[in-house]
Design an enzyme around this catalytic site. Structure first.
Site, PDB file in Angstrom:
ATOM      1  CE  LYS A 168      -5.282   2.050   2.303  1.00 18.19           C
ATOM      2  NZ  LYS A 168      -4.126   1.364   2.935  1.00 18.19           N
ATOM      3  CG  ASP A 225      -1.963  -1.091   1.208  1.00 15.57           C
ATOM      4  OD1 ASP A 225      -1.624  -2.222   0.804  1.00 15.57           O
ATOM      5  OD2 ASP A 225      -3.107  -0.823   1.608  1.00 15.57           O
ATOM      6  CE  LYS A 268      -6.926  -1.263   2.391  1.00 16.73           C
ATOM      7  NZ  LYS A 268      -5.588  -1.749   2.801  1.00 16.73           N
TER       8      LYS A 268
END
Length: 236
Positions: free
Chosen positions: A158, A93, A197
């Protein structure tokens, strides 16, 4: 139980607070194991330990890089990603360079995302690109980032790091994190191979269900126990 499992496999259990110790890591990995979530998301130094703690389970190990503010040089993010992969992380991430996004230096952003994505894919890991939507809040900028991530072949977009605190006029810091409108916008703006996400602020079962309905397949959470215990009560 099928519904509970489906929801559990949406959760990336976040073990990222700066004050967390090795004992905290052990406890939180046990929680991830007990509820059979999708993954844990840990700090770079903790990857090797998390891999050991979760050996023999279906819980994947993910790692943050350039975290939480995204300020590292591109070469450093690439090195950090490669190191995390070699330590056993299979999900990365990364936080984008927020200032560069706000000044619309899209060439820099594209180079950064592409470089990290390539290194992750070379090492068999997927990459999730954190926009930090509390800072990068304009719709057109979010859409542009989605287009860049699609072009760079990132695996996920995300919303947030969980630490994008905005200072108000009263001097106090506030934080929103994932919102349904932003998640829907991101889902509409990425290519068919890019997933979404949610992260930041999803602390209830209804919140998890809402982001699922908005098109998310993963969600970062620290309130994993509460969310999944409520799911067991409701659906089991």
């Amino acid at each position: 139980m099928e519904k509970v499992k489906e929801l559990a496999k949406m959760i990336d259990h976040s073990i990222l607070h700066p004050t967390m110790t090795d004992e905290d890591l052990k406890r939180e990995c046990e929680i991830a194991k007990k509820y059979d979530v999708a993954s844990v998301c840990v700090k770079p130094y903790a990857v090797k330990q998390a891999v050991k703690l979760l050996k023999g389970t279906d819980v994947l190990v993910g790692c943050v890089i350039g975290f939480p503010a995204g300020n590292s040089a591109v070469s450093v993010k690439v090195f950090e990603a490669e190191t995390a992969c070699k330590d056993g992380a299979v999900e990365i991430d990364m936080v984008i360079n927020i200032g560069k996004a706000l000044q619309h230096d899209w060439d820099y952003i594209e180079q950064e995302i592409a470089a990290v994505t390539q290194k992750c894919h070379e090492n068999g890991a997927i990459v999730k690109v954190i926009f930090e939507t509390d800072y990068v809040s304009k719709k057109e900028d979010i859409v542009k980032l989605c287009e860049i991530c699609t072009k760079a072949k990132a695996d996920y977009v995300k919303t947030s790091s969980g630490f994008g605190f905005v200072k108000g006029d009263d001097g106090k810091y506030a934080y929103t994190g994932a919102t349904i409108p932003n998640l829907k916008l991101m889902k509409e703006s990425v290519g068919p191979k890019v997933k979404v996400k949610a992260a930041g602020g999803v602390r209830t079962l209804d919140g998890l269900i809402a982001v699922k309905e908005a098109g998310c397949t993963r969600c970062g959470a620290t309130a994993t126990v509460k969310i999944l215990e409520d799911a067991i009560t409701r659906f089991d």
